[in-house]
Design a protein around this motif. Structure first.
Motif, mmCIF file in Angstrom:
data_model
loop_
_atom_site.group_PDB
_atom_site.id
_atom_site.type_symbol
_atom_site.label_atom_id
_atom_site.label_comp_id
_atom_site.label_asym_id
_atom_site.label_seq_id
_atom_site.Cartn_x
_atom_site.Cartn_y
_atom_site.Cartn_z
ATOM 1 N N LEU A 299 51.341 14.506 28.771
ATOM 2 C CA LEU A 299 50.305 13.869 29.566
ATOM 3 C C LEU A 299 48.935 13.992 28.897
ATOM 4 O O LEU A 299 48.090 13.108 29.011
ATOM 5 C CB LEU A 299 50.249 14.483 30.965
ATOM 6 N N PHE A 300 48.740 15.064 28.201
ATOM 7 C CA PHE A 300 47.456 15.302 27.542
ATOM 8 C C PHE A 300 47.241 14.342 26.368
ATOM 9 O O PHE A 300 46.166 13.770 26.217
ATOM 10 C CB PHE A 300 47.377 16.756 27.072
ATOM 11 N N GLY B 222 45.626 11.779 28.953
ATOM 12 C CA GLY B 222 44.769 12.303 30.014
ATOM 13 C C GLY B 222 45.210 11.924 31.424
ATOM 14 O O GLY B 222 44.467 12.096 32.377
ATOM 15 N N SER B 223 46.419 11.410 31.543
ATOM 16 C CA SER B 223 46.932 11.037 32.879
ATOM 17 C C SER B 223 47.191 12.282 33.720
ATOM 18 O O SER B 223 47.465 13.348 33.211
ATOM 19 C CB SER B 223 48.229 10.258 32.753
ATOM 20 N N ASP B 224 47.097 12.097 35.022
ATOM 21 C CA ASP B 224 47.368 13.165 35.966
ATOM 22 C C ASP B 224 48.848 13.120 36.364
ATOM 23 O O ASP B 224 49.389 12.047 36.605
ATOM 24 C CB ASP B 224 46.475 12.981 37.198
ATOM 25 N N ALA B 225 49.503 14.265 36.437
ATOM 26 C CA ALA B 225 50.928 14.315 36.751
ATOM 27 C C ALA B 225 51.227 13.773 38.145
ATOM 28 O O ALA B 225 52.315 13.251 38.384
ATOM 29 C CB ALA B 225 51.459 15.742 36.651
ATOM 30 N N SER B 226 50.281 13.829 39.062
ATOM 31 C CA SER B 226 50.517 13.344 40.419
ATOM 32 C C SER B 226 50.472 11.805 40.503
ATOM 33 O O SER B 226 50.860 11.239 41.502
ATOM 34 C CB SER B 226 49.496 13.938 41.371
ATOM 35 N N SER B 227 50.005 11.139 39.458
ATOM 36 C CA SER B 227 49.917 9.672 39.484
ATOM 37 C C SER B 227 51.226 9.008 39.071
ATOM 38 O O SER B 227 51.338 7.799 39.074
ATOM 39 C CB SER B 227 48.769 9.182 38.613
#
Length: 107
Positions: A3-4, A101-106
């Protein structure tokens, strides 16, 4: 970590699609469907059961020959590609890009 920095993932999905041979009808010939003889096209049959001496029960049940549709394809005209189901399995590969840079909850 993925995700990073961002990543691209491939998924293979399996789904049912209309048969390419019979175009979803389930029959090898056009207009091969006929009215179900068992239920006379209604889709329901009345079954009579004996419960004991002088006691009878009537039940309305889905027709076993046409599965409640009211029409059926004769066994000699069933499509050989889908075996009368009208659908075939199809595998489809999808590629999903996950931006950095995405958020895991998205997801």
């Amino acid at each position: 970590e993925e995700l990073f920095v961002g990543v691209s993932k491939r998924f293979t999905l399996e789904r049912r699609v209309p048969c390419t041979e019979c175009l979803g009808s389930g029959a090898s010939e056009a207009n091969a469907e006929e009215t179900c003889r068992r239920c006379s096209g209604v889709g329901l049959c009345v079954e009579t059961r004996s419960l004991g001496p002088g006691m009878v029960q009537q039940i309305r049940a889905t027709c076993r020959d046409c599965q409640g549709v009211g029409r059926r394809v004769p066994p000699e005209l069933v499509c050989p590609a889908c075996r009368g189901e009208g659908t075939q399995k199809d595998r489809h590969t999808v590629e999903v890009a996950i931006p950095a840079g995405s958020d895991a909850s998205s997801f």
